[in-house]
Every structure is written in structure tokens, then in C-alpha cells.
Design an enzyme around this catalytic site. Structure first.
Site, PDB file in Angstrom:
ATOM      1  N   ARG A  23     -11.446  20.420 -10.189  1.00 43.24           N
ATOM      2  CA  ARG A  23     -13.038  20.252 -10.717  1.00 43.24           C
ATOM      3  C   ARG A  23     -13.231  19.142 -11.273  1.00 43.24           C
ATOM      4  O   ARG A  23     -14.483  18.883 -11.498  1.00 43.24           O
ATOM      5  CB  ARG A  23     -12.709  21.305 -12.157  1.00 43.24           C
ATOM      6  CG  ARG A  23     -14.194  21.302 -12.748  1.00 43.24           C
ATOM      7  CD  ARG A  23     -14.041  22.573 -13.818  1.00 43.24           C
ATOM      8  NE  ARG A  23     -15.368  22.615 -14.426  1.00 43.24           N
ATOM      9  CZ  ARG A  23     -15.694  23.715 -15.366  1.00 43.24           C
ATOM     10  NH1 ARG A  23     -14.606  24.716 -15.460  1.00 43.24           N
ATOM     11  NH2 ARG A  23     -16.590  23.892 -15.665  1.00 43.24           N
ATOM     12  N   HIS A  48       4.310  12.586  -6.759  1.00 37.83           N
ATOM     13  CA  HIS A  48       4.369  12.106  -5.445  1.00 37.83           C
ATOM     14  C   HIS A  48       2.867  11.536  -5.070  1.00 37.83           C
ATOM     15  O   HIS A  48       1.564  12.382  -5.298  1.00 37.83           O
ATOM     16  CB  HIS A  48       4.346  13.461  -4.334  1.00 37.83           C
ATOM     17  CG  HIS A  48       4.204  13.270  -2.983  1.00 37.83           C
ATOM     18  ND1 HIS A  48       4.323  14.098  -1.987  1.00 37.83           N
ATOM     19  CD2 HIS A  48       4.004  12.199  -2.467  1.00 37.83           C
ATOM     20  CE1 HIS A  48       4.346  13.694  -1.049  1.00 37.83           C
ATOM     21  NE2 HIS A  48       4.016  12.425  -0.982  1.00 37.83           N
ATOM     22  N   ARG A  50       0.496  10.764  -2.776  1.00 32.33           N
ATOM     23  CA  ARG A  50       0.359  10.824  -1.287  1.00 32.33           C
ATOM     24  C   ARG A  50      -0.729   9.976  -1.048  1.00 32.33           C
ATOM     25  O   ARG A  50      -1.725   9.546  -1.595  1.00 32.33           O
ATOM     26  CB  ARG A  50      -0.397  12.276  -1.079  1.00 32.33           C
ATOM     27  CG  ARG A  50       0.905  13.545  -1.221  1.00 32.33           C
ATOM     28  CD  ARG A  50       0.331  14.810  -0.806  1.00 32.33           C
ATOM     29  NE  ARG A  50      -0.040  14.789   0.596  1.00 32.33           N
ATOM     30  CZ  ARG A  50       0.781  15.598   1.518  1.00 32.33           C
ATOM     31  NH1 ARG A  50       1.737  16.145   0.949  1.00 32.33           N
ATOM     32  NH2 ARG A  50       0.718  15.564   2.808  1.00 32.33           N
ATOM     33  N   GLU A  75       7.484   9.933  -5.461  1.00 28.87           N
ATOM     34  CA  GLU A  75       7.830  10.230  -4.348  1.00 28.87           C
ATOM     35  C   GLU A  75       6.832   9.718  -3.337  1.00 28.87           C
ATOM     36  O   GLU A  75       5.550   9.445  -3.831  1.00 28.87           O
ATOM     37  CB  GLU A  75       7.615  11.824  -4.175  1.00 28.87           C
ATOM     38  CG  GLU A  75       8.719  12.510  -4.833  1.00 28.87           C
ATOM     39  CD  GLU A  75       8.815  13.928  -4.468  1.00 28.87           C
ATOM     40  OE1 GLU A  75       9.740  14.880  -4.634  1.00 28.87           O
ATOM     41  OE2 GLU A  75       7.670  14.684  -3.994  1.00 28.87           O
ATOM     42  N   HIS A 199      12.588  21.881  -3.811  1.00 28.00           N
ATOM     43  CA  HIS A 199      11.904  22.360  -2.947  1.00 28.00           C
ATOM     44  C   HIS A 199      11.994  24.088  -3.171  1.00 28.00           C
ATOM     45  O   HIS A 199      12.818  24.490  -2.595  1.00 28.00           O
ATOM     46  CB  HIS A 199      11.750  21.844  -1.502  1.00 28.00           C
ATOM     47  CG  HIS A 199      10.288  22.145  -0.876  1.00 28.00           C
ATOM     48  ND1 HIS A 199       9.464  21.264  -1.227  1.00 28.00           N
ATOM     49  CD2 HIS A 199       9.866  23.109  -0.114  1.00 28.00           C
ATOM     50  CE1 HIS A 199       8.183  21.671  -0.419  1.00 28.00           C
ATOM     51  NE2 HIS A 199       8.456  22.872   0.117  1.00 28.00           N
ATOM     52  N   GLY A 221       9.005  21.706  -9.456  1.00 26.07           N
ATOM     53  CA  GLY A 221       7.583  21.340 -10.001  1.00 26.07           C
ATOM     54  C   GLY A 221       6.722  22.766  -9.856  1.00 26.07           C
ATOM     55  O   GLY A 221       6.320  23.245 -10.823  1.00 26.07           O
TER      56      GLY A 221
END
Length: 256
Positions: A23, A48, A50, A75, A199, A221
Site C-alpha cells: 500500500r 533480505h 533484494r 540476506e 525455508h 519468517g
């Protein structure tokens, strides 16, 4: 037999940032989530950054480093840009992961065998700066052997294949994936590596893998954040911590 050390829980706050970015604006704040997770029992925070900044942003990393009281696990892909940001941020640890723009989440482990020449300089630069480097890899003998040769002190075993097989009801595949994880953890520990895993883990799989004495840390997570929608973040972290502790109580050996 001796009992291994307490298993650490790293809580990944990426998906708080995903919700915020859906949002725009500043809420919900991943730093606030990190602080609450630590209060509820997390031993560290993972985020992370990215290359496409789809969830965590540069200022999130800076604020996490400045405000949390537990180790920050950064990460990142092993790119020049990310190495530079990590060196400026100075997190406790950097976990090097593969990254493709079209993926929804990190879909596989690093190919450290095929990419060792590219990874070695990044590992060296981060290590020289006092940052603990981990490599996110599959529980594959060749990958683990190369990780040890690259002198990264830590590997994080990709548990997604095992968790997905359980979810899909593919019991034979799940059993095979589990045996790979067990063997990989033992191989890595014998090679002098610290072993983490993550993971796709939920309460049940976290409890099961916690019984492996070679594993020192789980990074979780998505499941924790999903459960938090129904029970609250503090409660989901506490329940995960309890599941891990139950599993750890069944572990013996690997005390060094």
C-alpha cells in the site's frame, strides 16, 4: 550422551515489509516487528535486501542495525552493490543467497560449486570486515564440500524441498529430503562448519529439525508472520520457540 547448545531462532521480517509496500507508506514497520519478536524470544533478526527492493529497503536495514539488541543477519545476493551496503551497515552476519527477479521467494540454494570464483571475493571482503558469512545451500555433498573450501564459517541448509513435500503429502519424497538434511548437517559439522537451516519451516518441521544436534540456528519468517495474523506476533514467536525447545530436548551429541 551430552546435550547440544540451545537452538537459536532468527525471525525474518521481510513479509512485514511486503505488507507495508503493498500500500505504500511506513506501516507496518519491520523494525517494530523485529523489536517485538526479540521481546518474545527471538535470538536474532533476518532481513533480505533484494536487488529489486521488493520488501526490505535500504533504510530498513540501517534502522534494524541501529535499533535491535540482537544480531542482524543480512540476506543478500553476492553483488558488488550488496557487498558495499553490507560493509557500510556492518551487520553481525551476511547470508549469501541466490536471487532471480521473477521468483516470489528464494527458490533454491546457491550453486557454490559453479559460482565459487565469483563468491570467493565477496566472502573474503565481508569476513575481513568482521562480518560472519553464511552460504544458503542445498544439503548436497558437493555444495557442502565447496562451502568448506571457500572458508565461509556457516552454511544454512535450504529446507524448502522437505517442507513442500510434507505439505503436498509426498511422504516418500519428504523422507528422502529429510535424510539428505540429516546427512548434510553431519557432513557440514564434521567439516568444521556451523550449520543453520531455514525455508518453509512451520511448528512441526521446526520441532523435528531441532532434534538434529549439529544444527545451531533456524531462520523462519513466512510461517511466523502468517500465524501472527491470527494469534499475534508475540504469540507466534513464543509458540515457535517452544516447538524448537521441545525438539532440542530430544537431541544429543554435537556439543562443540
Amino acid at each position: 550422551m551430552s546435550h547440544p547448545p540451545k537452538l537459536r531462532l532468527g525471525v525474518n521480517v521481510d513479509h512485514i515489509a511486503t505488507l507495508r509496500n503493498a500500500r505504500g507508506g511506513r506501516a507496518p514497520d519491520p523494525v517494530r516487528a523485529a523489536l517485538l519478536a526479540i521481546e518474545a524470544g527471538a535470538d536474532g533478526i533476518t532481513a533480505h535486501l533484494r536487488e529489486d527492493r521488493r520488501h526490505i529497503r535500504d533504510d530498513d536495514m540501517a534502522r534494524l542495525k541501529a535499533q535491535i539488541s540482537r544480531p542482524l543477519n543480512f540476506e543478500m545476493a553476492a553483488t558488488e552493490e550488496m557487498v558495499r551496503i553490507a560493509l557500510a551497515t556492518k551487520p553481525h552476519a551476511c547470508c549469501l543467497v541466490p536471487e532471480r527477479r521473477e521468483e516470489l521467494t528464494t527458490e533454491g540454494g546457491l550453486d557454490v560449486v559453479g559460482q565459487h570464483n565469483a563468491l570467493a571475493p565477496a566472502i573474503a571482503r565481508l569476513s575481513e570486515a568482521g562480518i560472519r558469512v553464511s552460504l544458503f545451500i542445498a544439503a548436497d555433498p558437493a555444495q557442502i564440500e565447496m562451502a568448506a573450501r571457500l572458508r565461509a564459517p556457516v552454511i544454512e541448509i535450504h529446507t524448502g524441498g522437505w517442507c513442500d513435500a510434507i505439505t503436498d503429502g509426498h511422504h516418500d519424497k519428504a523422507d528422502a529430503e529429510w535424510q539428505r538434511i540429516v546427512a548434510g548437517a553431519r557432513q557440514a559439522y564434521a567439516a568444521g562448519l556451523e550449520v543453520h537451516a531455514g525455508h518453509g519451516l512451520d511448528y512441526a518441521t521446526a520441532e523435528q529439525i531441532a532434534a538434529l544436534p549439529e544444527i545451531r540456528e533456524l531462520n523462519i519468517g513466512y510461517f511466523i508472520m502468517g500465524e501472527a495474523l491470527f494469534v499475534g506476533l508475540a504469540e507466534s514467536v513464543r509458540t515457535m520457540r517452544a516447538a524448537m525447545d521441545r525438539g532440542r530436548d530430544r537431541a544429543t551429541g554435537a556439543t562443540a
